[in-house]
Design an enzyme around this catalytic site. Structure first.
Site, PDB file in Angstrom:
ATOM      1  N   ALA A   1     -34.584  29.406 -39.432  1.00 59.59           N
ATOM      2  CA  ALA A   1     -35.578  28.346 -39.675  1.00 59.59           C
ATOM      3  C   ALA A   1     -35.280  27.134 -38.798  1.00 59.59           C
ATOM      4  CB  ALA A   1     -35.600  27.997 -41.164  1.00 59.59           C
ATOM      5  N   ASP A   2     -35.232  25.926 -39.404  1.00 53.59           N
ATOM      6  CA  ASP A   2     -34.950  24.705 -38.634  1.00 53.59           C
ATOM      7  C   ASP A   2     -33.537  24.201 -38.906  1.00 53.59           C
ATOM      8  OD1 ASP A   2     -35.340  23.971 -41.252  1.00 53.59           O
ATOM      9  OD2 ASP A   2     -36.607  22.232 -40.801  1.00 53.59           O
ATOM     10  N   GLU A   3     -32.633  25.126 -39.229  1.00 53.31           N
ATOM     11  CA  GLU A   3     -31.270  24.729 -39.582  1.00 53.31           C
ATOM     12  C   GLU A   3     -30.573  23.993 -38.445  1.00 53.31           C
ATOM     13  OE1 GLU A   3     -27.931  26.936 -42.044  1.00 53.31           O
ATOM     14  OE2 GLU A   3     -27.969  27.710 -40.002  1.00 53.31           O
TER      15      GLU A   3
ATOM     16  N   THR B   1     -12.211  40.759 -41.177  1.00 55.11           N
ATOM     17  CA  THR B   1     -12.490  39.688 -42.123  1.00 55.11           C
ATOM     18  C   THR B   1     -12.500  38.365 -41.383  1.00 55.11           C
ATOM     19  OG1 THR B   1     -11.763  38.666 -44.212  1.00 55.11           O
ATOM     20  CG2 THR B   1     -10.031  39.372 -42.686  1.00 55.11           C
TER      21      THR B   1
ATOM     22  N   CYS C   1     -12.256  29.493 -46.477  1.00 54.33           N
ATOM     23  CA  CYS C   1     -12.731  28.157 -46.109  1.00 54.33           C
ATOM     24  C   CYS C   1     -14.072  27.858 -46.770  1.00 54.33           C
ATOM     25  CB  CYS C   1     -12.858  28.036 -44.593  1.00 54.33           C
ATOM     26  SG  CYS C   1     -13.785  29.393 -43.813  1.00 54.33           S
TER      27      CYS C   1
ATOM     28  N   HIS D   1     -15.979  41.882 -53.211  1.00 61.47           N
ATOM     29  CA  HIS D   1     -17.105  41.104 -53.717  1.00 61.47           C
ATOM     30  C   HIS D   1     -18.000  41.888 -54.676  1.00 61.47           C
ATOM     31  CE1 HIS D   1     -16.502  38.452 -49.918  1.00 61.47           C
ATOM     32  NE2 HIS D   1     -15.749  38.040 -50.924  1.00 61.47           N
TER      33      HIS D   1
ATOM     34  N   ARG E   1     -24.724  36.528 -51.620  1.00 58.55           N
ATOM     35  CA  ARG E   1     -24.305  37.405 -50.522  1.00 58.55           C
ATOM     36  C   ARG E   1     -23.251  38.430 -50.937  1.00 58.55           C
ATOM     37  NH1 ARG E   1     -19.412  35.675 -48.242  1.00 58.55           N
ATOM     38  NH2 ARG E   1     -18.746  33.571 -48.836  1.00 58.55           N
TER      39      ARG E   1
END
Length: 384
Positions: free
Chosen positions: A15-17, A124, A129, A193, A307
Site C-alpha cells: 500500500a502506501d507504507e 530464521t 526483535c 508458532h 501471521r
C-alpha cells in the site's frame, strides 16, 4: 543497522507504507530530537541512522549488491516478481527467514536470471526483535548464537555467506547448510508458532471466552503444548529419515529436532534447557512476549488470523505436509494443527487427508506447483 555503514534503501510494496514510514522517520518533534531511525541493541548501545531512501519503487533493486527480504514469507513471490526486471547479475538475495520451499519459488520467479544470482535461504531471523515506535525505533531483545543458511547455487556459498556475515557483524555466526531442503524442513516457525497457537486455543484448551489478560506466548508453554510441539517436530524428523532412506548419501542433519534448534540458537540465554518446554519458558529473549490478542468487551480474544497461522502454516507446515504425502509418511499431529489453522483462517488446504483444498495455491506445498510424485519433487529440488 546497515544504513549506519552502507548506502541502504528500504523498499515496501505494501500500500502506501513506504511514504508513511518515510514521513514518520523524519518527523522529529520537540520532545524527540532523533532524526532518522534508532536501534537499541541487546548490548544496550544504540545506533542512529537514515537510509538513503524509503520507497515503493522496485527498480531500486537494480542498485543493490545485496537484497535482504525481511517481509512475511507469503509476500516473497510478490517481491521477486517486482524485482525481476531490474535485478542485476551477481546480486545476493537473502530471505530472513526463507521458510519452506523458498529456493523453488525464487527460481520460478527469476526465470532465466536465476542462475546468475545467489539465493540465500536463512532458517530464521538473526534476532528476537520488536519495534518500539513504528517506523522510528526498534529494539533487539536477543541475538541468536548461530543461524544456518543455504546458498543456491552452491558455488556462490563462500562469497554470499561472507558478505552477509559482514553485514550482521560477529553474531549470529552464519553457518553454511548443505542444501535448501534441510533449511525447509528445519524451519522452526512451522512448528513453534502454529504449535503454540494450537496448544493454547484449540477446543481442548479454550472455551471461546475472552481472557482478562494477554497470556504469555513462549513462557506460557505448558505440558499439553509441549506434547503438540514434540509431535510436530517428530513428524518432521520422520520425513527427513524417509528422504535420506530414498536418496543414499543425502544429508539432512541440519533439519534437527526443535529442542536441538533451541540448544543451537539460544545457547547461554536459557536458564534451564533440559526440556523443550523449559528451553522456551526460561529463554531471556522471550521475556514478556504475549500471544497476539485483540481487545474486546470483557478482556482479550486471540487473533487467530495473525501471521503465526496465516504465514507459518501456508509457507511452512503445508510444505512439509505435502512432501510427507508424496513420501507416504503419516502426520497425525500436523494434520490436527493444519485443520485448526485452516478453520481459523477460513481457508482449505487439507481435505480428506489430502493436500487438495481450493486454497492450496496460496501455499508452498509441492502439490501447489504441480508436483504429485516423489520423483518429480526430487527433480525440482535438484536432488539426484
Amino acid at each position: 543497522m546497515f544504513a549506519a555503514r552502507y548506502e541502504t534503501y528500504a523498499i515496501s510494496l505494501y500500500a502506501d507504507e513506504a511514504a508513511k514510514w518515510k514521513k514518520h522517520m523524519m518527523g522529529a518533534r520537540w520532545h524527540d530530537k532523533v532524526e532518522g531511525m534508532e536501534l537499541t541493541l541487546d548490548t544496550g548501545r544504540k545506533l542512529i541512522s537514515t537510509p538513503t531512501d524509503i520507497s515503493n519503487d522496485p527498480s531500486l533493486a537494480g542498485k543493490a549488491d545485496v537484497i535482504i527480504l525481511a517481509v512475511p514469507s507469503f509476500a516473497h513471490g510478490q517481491y521477486f516478481e517486482a524485482f525481476y526486471p531490474y535485478i542485476k547479475a551477481g546480486t545476493i538475495v537473502a530471505c530472513m527467514p526463507a521458510r519452506s520451499g523458498g529456493d523453488i519459488l525464487f527460481a520460478s520467479k527469476m526465470k532465466e536470471k536465476a542462475d546468475s544470482l545467489a539465493f540465500v535461504g536463512f532458517e530464521t531471523l538473526p534476532w528476537a526483535c520488536r519495534f518500539t515506535e513504528w517506523g522510528k525505533r526498534a529494539t533487539i531483545l536477543g541475538t541468536k548464537g548461530q543461524i544456518l543458511a543455504a546458498v543456491t547455487p552452491e558455488s556462490e556459498a563462500t562469497r554470499a555467506i561472507a558478505t552477509l556475515q559482514g553485514l550482521l557483524s560477529v553474531f549470529p555466526a552464519v553457518e553454511k547448510s548443505p542444501n535448501n531442503l534441510g533449511i525447509s524442513l528445519r524451519n522452526p516457525g512451522q512448528v513453534i508458532h502454529p504449535g503454540v497457537m494450537y496448544g493454547r486455543w484449540c477446543s481442548e484448551k479454550w472455551d471461546g471466552k475472552p481472557l482478562a489478560e494477554k497470556p504469555l506466548f513462549y513462557q506460557g508453554v505448558d505440558d499439553f503444548t509441549e506434547k503438540v510441539l514434540l509431535g510436530l517436530s517428530d513428524e518432521v524428523q520422520d520425513v527427513c529419515r524417509k528422504v535420506e532412506a530414498l536418496v543414499p548419501g543425502f544429508n539432512l542433519k541440519d533439519a534437527c529436532t526443535l529442542h536441538r534448534w533451541y540448544l543451537d540458537s539460544y545457547k547461554g540465554q536459557m536458564a534451564d534447557d533440559s526440556t523443550l518446554k523449559l528451553s522456551m519458558n526460561t529463554n531471556s529473549a522471550y521475556v514478556g512476549l504475549t500471544h497476539p490478542m485483540n481487545p474486546v468487551e470483557g478482556g482479550f480474544m486471540p487473533d487467530l488470523k495473525y501471521r503465526y497461522l496465516a504465514e507459518d502454516v501456508p509457507t511452512g507446515l503445508c510444505f512439509t505436509r505435502g512432501l510427507a504425502e508424496l513420501l507416504e509418511v503419516p502426520t497425525p499431529t500436523i494434520d490436527k494443527v493444519i485443520s485448526f489453522a485452516q478453520e481459523s483462517l477460513g481457508k482449505s488446504f487439507l481435505v480428506d487427508g489430502k493436500m487438495t483444498g481450493p486454497s492450496l495455491g496460496e501455499t508452498r506445498a509441492p502439490q501447489a506447483v504441480g508436483i504429485h510424485s516423489k520423483e518429480d519433487f526430487f527433480k525440482m529440488a535438484k536432488i539426484a
